[in-house]
Design a protein around this motif. Structure first.
Motif, PDB file in Angstrom:
ATOM      1  N   ALA A  90      85.180  42.714  55.282  1.00  8.07           N
ATOM      2  CA  ALA A  90      83.740  42.937  55.194  1.00  8.07           C
ATOM      3  C   ALA A  90      83.475  44.172  54.346  1.00  8.07           C
ATOM      4  N   PHE A  91      82.512  44.078  53.445  1.00  4.55           N
ATOM      5  CA  PHE A  91      82.112  45.197  52.598  1.00  4.55           C
ATOM      6  C   PHE A  91      80.687  45.592  52.950  1.00  4.55           C
ATOM      7  N   ILE A  92      80.507  46.849  53.343  1.00  8.94           N
ATOM      8  CA  ILE A  92      79.213  47.321  53.825  1.00  8.94           C
ATOM      9  C   ILE A  92      78.720  48.454  52.937  1.00  8.94           C
ATOM     10  N   GLY A  93      77.619  48.201  52.241  1.00  8.69           N
ATOM     11  CA  GLY A  93      77.001  49.241  51.429  1.00  8.69           C
ATOM     12  C   GLY A  93      76.192  50.165  52.320  1.00  8.69           C
ATOM     13  N   ALA A  94      76.607  51.424  52.414  1.00  7.82           N
ATOM     14  CA  ALA A  94      75.985  52.368  53.344  1.00  7.82           C
ATOM     15  C   ALA A  94      75.416  53.562  52.595  1.00  7.82           C
ATOM     16  N   PRO A  95      74.137  53.881  52.786  1.00  8.71           N
ATOM     17  CA  PRO A  95      73.540  55.041  52.122  1.00  8.71           C
ATOM     18  C   PRO A  95      74.251  56.354  52.431  1.00  8.71           C
ATOM     19  N   THR A  96      74.798  56.494  53.637  1.00  8.34           N
ATOM     20  CA  THR A  96      75.618  57.672  53.946  1.00  8.34           C
ATOM     21  C   THR A  96      76.796  57.252  54.806  1.00  8.34           C
ATOM     22  N   SER A  97      77.913  57.956  54.631  1.00  6.13           N
ATOM     23  CA  SER A  97      79.088  57.746  55.475  1.00  6.13           C
ATOM     24  C   SER A  97      79.903  59.024  55.498  1.00  6.13           C
ATOM     25  N   ASP A  98      80.591  59.263  56.612  1.00  7.04           N
ATOM     26  CA  ASP A  98      81.590  60.330  56.609  1.00  7.04           C
ATOM     27  C   ASP A  98      82.949  59.733  56.259  1.00  7.04           C
ATOM     28  N   GLU A  99      83.992  60.552  56.175  1.00  5.87           N
ATOM     29  CA  GLU A  99      85.284  60.076  55.708  1.00  5.87           C
ATOM     30  C   GLU A  99      85.958  59.109  56.676  1.00  5.87           C
ATOM     31  N   CYS A 100      85.464  59.043  57.906  1.00  5.01           N
ATOM     32  CA  CYS A 100      86.032  58.120  58.890  1.00  5.01           C
ATOM     33  C   CYS A 100      85.300  56.783  58.931  1.00  5.01           C
ATOM     34  N   GLY A 101      84.141  56.700  58.290  1.00  5.81           N
ATOM     35  CA  GLY A 101      83.414  55.442  58.244  1.00  5.81           C
ATOM     36  C   GLY A 101      82.213  55.357  59.155  1.00  5.81           C
ATOM     37  N   ASN A 102      81.816  56.453  59.794  1.00  9.45           N
ATOM     38  CA  ASN A 102      80.535  56.454  60.503  1.00  9.45           C
ATOM     39  C   ASN A 102      79.432  56.355  59.444  1.00  9.45           C
ATOM     40  N   ALA A 103      78.733  55.233  59.439  1.00 12.27           N
ATOM     41  CA  ALA A 103      77.805  54.931  58.348  1.00 12.27           C
ATOM     42  C   ALA A 103      76.379  54.791  58.853  1.00 12.27           C
ATOM     43  N   ARG A 104      75.443  55.295  58.056  1.00 13.14           N
ATOM     44  CA  ARG A 104      74.022  55.206  58.388  1.00 13.14           C
ATOM     45  C   ARG A 104      73.249  54.604  57.218  1.00 13.14           C
ATOM     46  N   ALA A 105      72.084  54.046  57.542  1.00 15.90           N
ATOM     47  CA  ALA A 105      71.244  53.417  56.527  1.00 15.90           C
ATOM     48  C   ALA A 105      70.291  54.393  55.864  1.00 15.90           C
ATOM     49  N   THR A 106      70.279  55.630  56.333  1.00 16.10           N
ATOM     50  CA  THR A 106      69.355  56.633  55.796  1.00 16.10           C
ATOM     51  C   THR A 106      70.095  57.943  55.558  1.00 16.10           C
ATOM     52  N   GLY A 107      69.428  58.836  54.807  1.00 16.38           N
ATOM     53  CA  GLY A 107      69.965  60.170  54.606  1.00 16.38           C
ATOM     54  C   GLY A 107      70.584  60.419  53.257  1.00 16.38           C
ATOM     55  N   GLY A 108      70.667  59.400  52.414  1.00 17.67           N
ATOM     56  CA  GLY A 108      71.261  59.579  51.094  1.00 17.67           C
ATOM     57  C   GLY A 108      70.257  59.339  49.990  1.00 17.67           C
ATOM     58  N   LYS A 109      70.766  59.026  48.810  1.00 11.52           N
ATOM     59  CA  LYS A 109      69.898  58.768  47.657  1.00 11.52           C
ATOM     60  C   LYS A 109      69.539  57.282  47.537  1.00 11.52           C
ATOM     61  N   SER A 110      70.161  56.452  48.383  1.00 12.35           N
ATOM     62  CA  SER A 110      69.940  55.008  48.307  1.00 12.35           C
ATOM     63  C   SER A 110      69.580  54.440  49.676  1.00 12.35           C
ATOM     64  N   ASP A 111      68.653  55.088  50.352  1.00 15.87           N
ATOM     65  CA  ASP A 111      68.299  54.666  51.703  1.00 15.87           C
ATOM     66  C   ASP A 111      67.779  53.222  51.715  1.00 15.87           C
ATOM     67  N   CYS A 112      68.195  52.458  52.753  1.00 15.22           N
ATOM     68  CA  CYS A 112      67.707  51.088  52.907  1.00 15.22           C
ATOM     69  C   CYS A 112      67.118  50.839  54.285  1.00 15.22           C
ATOM     70  N   GLY A 113      67.028  51.867  55.123  1.00 19.62           N
ATOM     71  CA  GLY A 113      66.327  51.762  56.392  1.00 19.62           C
ATOM     72  C   GLY A 113      67.188  51.419  57.574  1.00 19.62           C
ATOM     73  N   VAL A 114      67.812  50.232  57.550  1.00 23.23           N
ATOM     74  CA  VAL A 114      68.669  49.773  58.642  1.00 23.23           C
ATOM     75  C   VAL A 114      69.869  49.035  58.054  1.00 23.23           C
ATOM     76  N   LEU A 115      70.895  48.839  58.887  1.00 24.89           N
ATOM     77  CA  LEU A 115      72.089  48.070  58.488  1.00 24.89           C
ATOM     78  C   LEU A 115      72.369  46.953  59.497  1.00 24.89           C
ATOM     79  N   SER A 116      71.320  46.336  59.969  1.00 30.73           N
ATOM     80  CA  SER A 116      71.418  45.379  61.066  1.00 30.73           C
ATOM     81  C   SER A 116      72.313  44.187  60.753  1.00 30.73           C
ATOM     82  N   TYR A 117      72.185  43.616  59.552  1.00 31.00           N
ATOM     83  CA  TYR A 117      72.958  42.423  59.212  1.00 31.00           C
ATOM     84  C   TYR A 117      74.453  42.698  59.181  1.00 31.00           C
TER      85      TYR A 117
END
Length: 517
Positions: free
Chosen positions: A167-194
């Protein structure tokens, strides 16, 4: 074999234990065993999951011919991730890939050529448009494309019908371990529900981000415990293109008139009361209904309890005005909704399983009072088509349409009577994507029809002074204006299978015949 909506399903499609659609509640109460993903222990202290490139991540995950990879579509027409990954897959000489995506659109046109070249031989998705839709419709894909609703996709993954290798997940922010969020970066998308179900059930999960942040990136949409690799790229998507043409609020006077009529229909039902729940789908008129709710709510002195689904600016405005208790969000349709998801404490991200899966212990769609949705076609049995165009080419998506329609107390379809020279209300839709048993009211620019099975709604609307007609009369009016449509000509070969949300076969799409002058 004919199914419950009268579609003849070829016997070869039913091999392997598949069943024809037998009604929206046919599998209610079914017990199933959830599939279990593989997991690689990651216990070496301080080891980073960051790979140097997408190719390195593919190599670390063991990419090989015949695998299934997945993507999500929260960036809609602005998505870059699927093309970036598949370009590397092609360059590595990998072939026979199946893509299992939450949806694919015009942003993924380059993958259309990969279908023709045999790099991609399987496709399982909710949406299919652009060059990919044309390639599949013309018989270029080696195996039939499987089309599912958003809830049907989650069900299929959880039950093990769809096995995702990577699975490939485009995430606006992530730390080096893979905790990923849909907000907080330059490419925010709101949610990552799908993407949540992909992360949980895929053998390997790769987070691709353009903004690496310090550990821990909390609260995460995607948890590091489910992530194998993190890749940093220059850009994962263009948020400005999240609001594509289909997801923009209309300014068309005709569509605004229909949207206002929809709001009046909702207000005339017994469900329009304090604490009601509401959803709109993609489509100019359906999204515009939100703006006509406010004066009706203020007139009655009521508030909406919660709103769900694809969220756009008008619903955000109602939340900010205190007219909505909270928003539960599985996808954002514009920048305003993305910002709200980031900043408003009453705007909550949920998984697609929570949103609309038919195989969990209770999805949000089952508590909906109203859903307002669009249609490419609707027939006299109230069956709806949102997938194939008037030429038979795949150009749309069931999305959450069948899921919300099945769950809501009042499902309203809003569509113009004709588009161009094509009747929208017709004798028989090209492809059934939502069965008529789930549709309650049709609103057009030439009249409103109620499904005969909903005599209670007919009575309520008539009592409120809303003039009604029959769907047969609307079809006759459409045909008198533009003529009866010529049937689309198809070859016998099945190029796509439309699954009902419970996994039974609702309809098939056949290869189109080229138009001849």
């Amino acid at each position: 074999m004919k199914n419950a909506v009268g579609r003849d399903i070829p016997c070869e499609i039913l091999k392997g234990g598949r069943e024809v659609f037998q009604g929206s509640n046919h599998r209610d109460g079914q017990v199933y065993q959830k599939s279990s993903p593989k997991a690689r222990a990651h216990i070496r202290p301080q080891e980073s999951k960051v790979a140097g490139s997408i190719r390195e991540a593919l190599q670390l995950c063991g990419i090989k011919d015949g695998m299934t990879v997945s993507f999500h579509h929260h960036f809609r027409d602005g998505d870059y991730v699927a093309n970036l990954v598949m370009k590397e897959v092609e360059a590595m000489g990998i072939r026979g890939i199946t893509i299992a995506a939450s949806s694919m659109g015009a942003a993924h046109d380059p993958i259309g050529k990969m279908i023709e070249d045999g790099v991609v031989t399987g496709l399982q998705t909710s949406g299919i448009r652009g060059k990919m839709g044309e390639a599949v419709s013309n018989g270029k894909l080696e195996t039939p494309c499987i089309l599912r609703s958003h809830g049907g996709r989650v069900r299929a993954i959880e039950q093990g019908e769809v096995h995702i290798d990577i699975a490939f997940i485009g995430a606006p922010t992530s730390d080096e371990c893979g905790n990923a969020r849909a907000t907080g970066g330059k490419s925010d998308c709101g949610v990552l529900s799908y993407a949540m179900v992909d992360a949980k059930y895929a053998d390997k999960t790769v987070v691709i981000t353009d903004c690496l942040v310090p550990f821990p990136n909390f609260p995460p949409s995607i948890q590091a415990v489910d992530v194998d690799c993190v890749v940093v790229v220059d850009q994962i998507g263009d948020p400005k293109k999240i609001a594509g043409k289909a997801a923009r609020i209309t300014t068309d006077p005709r569509e605004l008139m229909m949207a206002q009529a929809c709001a009046k229909v909702a207000a005339a039902t017994p469900y329009f009361k304090e604490g009601f729940s509401f959803q709109t789908g993609v489509g100019g008129a359906s999204l515009a209904v939100n703006r006509f709710l406010e004066p009706l709510m203020r007139e009655r002195g009521i508030r909406m309890g919660w709103a769900i689904g694809g969220i756009s600016a008008p619903m955000v405005e109602l939340l900010e005005k205190g007219l909505v208790g909270c928003i539960v969000d599985a996808q954002d349709f514009d920048i305003d909704s993305v910002r709200s998801a980031q900043n408003n404490a009453r705007h909550f991200e949920i998984s697609t399983s929570q949103y609309c899966s038919p195989s969990n212990k209770g999805a949000f769609v089952n508590k909906l009072d109203f859903v307002v949705l669009a249609a490419l076609e609707i027939d006299t049995m109230f069956n709806v088509n949102v997938v194939t165009g008037s030429d038979g080419v795949l150009m749309g998506a069931p999305g959450g349409h069948p899921d919300a329609s099945a769950g809501a107390k009042c499902t309203i379809i809003v569509t113009p009577l004709v588009r161009g020279r094509i009747p929208t209300v017709c004798e028989s839709v090209t492809t059934v994507t939502t069965p008529g048993e789930c549709i309650d009211v049709l609103v057009t620019d030439y009249g409103i029809a109620v499904n005969p099975k909903r005599g209670d709604l007919s009575d309520a609307l008539s009592a409120a002074g809303i003039a009604l007609t029959s769907i047969e009369a609307l079809k006759d009016k459409a045909y008198s204006m533009v003529g009866a449509p010529d049937p689309v000509e198809f070859h016998d070969r099945v190029v796509a299978i439309m699954e009902a949300r419970d996994g039974t076969i609702l309809d098939v799409v056949r290869q189109i015949k080229p138009f001849e002058l």
